[in-house]
Design an enzyme around this catalytic site. Structure first.
Site, mmCIF file in Angstrom:
data_model
loop_
_atom_site.group_PDB
_atom_site.id
_atom_site.type_symbol
_atom_site.label_atom_id
_atom_site.label_comp_id
_atom_site.label_asym_id
_atom_site.label_seq_id
_atom_site.Cartn_x
_atom_site.Cartn_y
_atom_site.Cartn_z
ATOM 1 N N MET A 30 0.849 -1.190 0.000
ATOM 2 C CA MET A 30 0.000 0.000 0.000
ATOM 3 C C MET A 30 0.891 1.249 0.000
ATOM 4 O O MET A 30 0.457 2.333 0.374
ATOM 5 C CB MET A 30 -0.929 -0.007 1.212
ATOM 6 C CG MET A 30 -1.887 -1.206 1.171
ATOM 7 S SD MET A 30 -3.393 -0.989 2.123
ATOM 8 C CE MET A 30 -2.764 -0.720 3.748
ATOM 9 N N HIS A 37 9.581 -3.678 3.125
ATOM 10 C CA HIS A 37 9.201 -3.902 1.720
ATOM 11 C C HIS A 37 10.455 -4.181 0.890
ATOM 12 O O HIS A 37 10.432 -5.012 -0.026
ATOM 13 C CB HIS A 37 8.504 -2.665 1.141
ATOM 14 C CG HIS A 37 7.217 -2.304 1.813
ATOM 15 N ND1 HIS A 37 7.063 -1.152 2.552
ATOM 16 C CD2 HIS A 37 6.017 -2.940 1.847
ATOM 17 C CE1 HIS A 37 5.828 -1.080 3.021
ATOM 18 N NE2 HIS A 37 5.165 -2.152 2.614
ATOM 19 N N GLN A 61 -10.255 -2.603 2.598
ATOM 20 C CA GLN A 61 -9.762 -3.277 3.800
ATOM 21 C C GLN A 61 -9.716 -2.351 5.006
ATOM 22 O O GLN A 61 -9.231 -2.735 6.065
ATOM 23 C CB GLN A 61 -8.398 -3.920 3.534
ATOM 24 C CG GLN A 61 -7.243 -2.951 3.315
ATOM 25 C CD GLN A 61 -5.976 -3.676 2.868
ATOM 26 O OE1 GLN A 61 -5.858 -4.138 1.742
ATOM 27 N NE2 GLN A 61 -5.015 -3.794 3.771
ATOM 28 N N GLY A 147 5.195 -10.044 4.084
ATOM 29 C CA GLY A 147 5.968 -10.034 5.328
ATOM 30 C C GLY A 147 5.231 -10.763 6.444
ATOM 31 O O GLY A 147 4.006 -10.757 6.510
ATOM 32 N N ASP A 150 2.567 -9.147 9.292
ATOM 33 C CA ASP A 150 1.124 -9.370 9.179
ATOM 34 C C ASP A 150 0.912 -10.885 9.117
ATOM 35 O O ASP A 150 0.528 -11.442 8.082
ATOM 36 C CB ASP A 150 0.592 -8.685 7.914
ATOM 37 C CG ASP A 150 0.738 -7.182 8.000
ATOM 38 O OD1 ASP A 150 -0.001 -6.556 8.765
ATOM 39 O OD2 ASP A 150 1.633 -6.634 7.326
ATOM 40 N N GLN A 153 -2.491 -12.186 8.103
ATOM 41 C CA GLN A 153 -2.734 -11.900 6.683
ATOM 42 C C GLN A 153 -2.038 -12.952 5.813
ATOM 43 O O GLN A 153 -2.621 -13.468 4.850
ATOM 44 C CB GLN A 153 -2.201 -10.500 6.346
ATOM 45 C CG GLN A 153 -2.135 -10.203 4.857
ATOM 46 C CD GLN A 153 -1.782 -8.760 4.563
ATOM 47 O OE1 GLN A 153 -2.634 -7.893 4.654
ATOM 48 N NE2 GLN A 153 -0.537 -8.488 4.200
ATOM 49 N N SER A 186 4.592 1.053 7.905
ATOM 50 C CA SER A 186 4.298 2.390 7.369
ATOM 51 C C SER A 186 3.629 3.237 8.448
ATOM 52 O O SER A 186 3.783 4.461 8.480
ATOM 53 C CB SER A 186 3.372 2.275 6.154
ATOM 54 O OG SER A 186 3.957 1.409 5.210
#
Ligand code: PAF
Length: 294
Positions: A30, A37, A61, A147, A150, A153, A186
């Site tokens: 995002m 990242h 989301q 990653g 998360d 996720q 982030s």
């Protein structure tokens, strides 16, 4: 490095590349890219002939009252980071093309999305799986990299990919931390200088639990008390969840073993941060400073 906004153009480039036998790696993001990242991009670069990074702040989301509008965005900086990491293509679609008027198709992974972030953020994972499934259809990656920060996720995306027979290999990459232990995110950009110091209670809690586990403590209640104690030592840190679950099934565990996941979401000031570790992993949480800085 080329920037592509059009879904059709991205799809055509990917189809051509796959037709030529090229391996495509996708790093979905995002934006507001950081070294976490960067590590995904480096691994993607190593595995592929064509490295694509998507930058899309996915509105579906985010729940009502969450930080969609204020989510940090800096495309110029992102492009510099991606170019440095050797990214070939940035896919940055517009929301109106990803979710045009009349859009009504959703991907929902049922059980794995119930606890942890799924309980705190209803609908969040439905948005994540839907956009990731769409990105897979558009970019047609051989590999997609995510990653482990998360963690849930990643588990949910693995489940979706297996359940829907999507021809993509999911690669999970270790959490990247700042020198003092804070997991890169982030959302760390939201932290005031004071919050930034307070935020270290998350990695300290993981370090304290890992140390006790390595000394032989297996009772989850005892380990949980340690972790909660670390968080409680910081005024203004509020636990959203702090749970010990099996890292595969995400079922609760009363006795810890090498497959036990400690996952937490903690509000530091107004910023909700997540972090986790799997107790049997050899992540070096213990060499970090354990005492709060003065
Ligand atoms: O982890 C993220 O940044 C997002 O959830 C993802 C996977 C890019 C989907 O929007």
């Amino acid at each position: 490095m080329k920037i592509i906004e059009s879904v059709l153009e991205m799809q055509q480039i990917s189809s051509r590349a796959r037709g030529e036998g090229k391996r495509i790696a996708l790093v979905p993001t995002m934006g507001f890219l950081h070294a976490g990242h960067g590590s995904l991009m480096e691994e993607g670069r190593r595995r592929s002939d064509l490295l694509v990074t998507s930058i899309f702040v996915n509105p579906t989301q985010f729940g009502a009252g969450e930080d969609f509008d204020s989510y940090p965005r800096d495309l110029e900086r992102d492009l510099a980071v991606a170019a440095k990491a050797g990214v070939d293509l940035i896919f940055a679609p517009r929301a109106r093309e990803m979710y045009p008027e009349g859009y009504q198709t959703w991907v929902d992974v049922e059980k794995l999305t119930l606890p942890l972030c799924g309980a705190s953020r209803p609908g969040h994972f439905r948005g994540v799986t839907t956009v990731v499934c769409k990105l897979f259809g558009i970019v047609q990656p051989t590999f997609a990299l995510f990653g482990k920060k998360d963690f849930q996720q990643l588990a949910v995306i693995r489940r979706m990919t297996a359940d829907l027979n999507l021809p993509v290999e999911i690669v999970g990459m270790p959490i990247v931390r700042e020198a003092d232990g804070l997991a890169m995110s982030s959302r760390n950009s939201y932290l005031s200088p004071e919050d930034r110091v307070n935020a270290l209670c998350l990695s300290r809690a993981l370090g304290a639990v890992t140390a006790a586990y390595r000394k032989g403590e297996r009772d989850v209640a005892a380990l949980e008390a340690l972790a909660r104690g670390e968080i409680a030592s910081v005024a203004g840190a509020v636990i959203d969840y702090l749970e010990f679950r099996h890292s595969g099934s995400l079922e609760m565990q009363a006795r810890a073993d090498d497959a036990t996941l400690l996952a937490m979401a903690v509000k530091i000031g107004t910023t909700r941060l997540i972090d986790n570790c799997v107790l049997g992993d050899d992540e070096d949480l213990l060499s970090r400073p354990v005492d709060p800085p003065n």
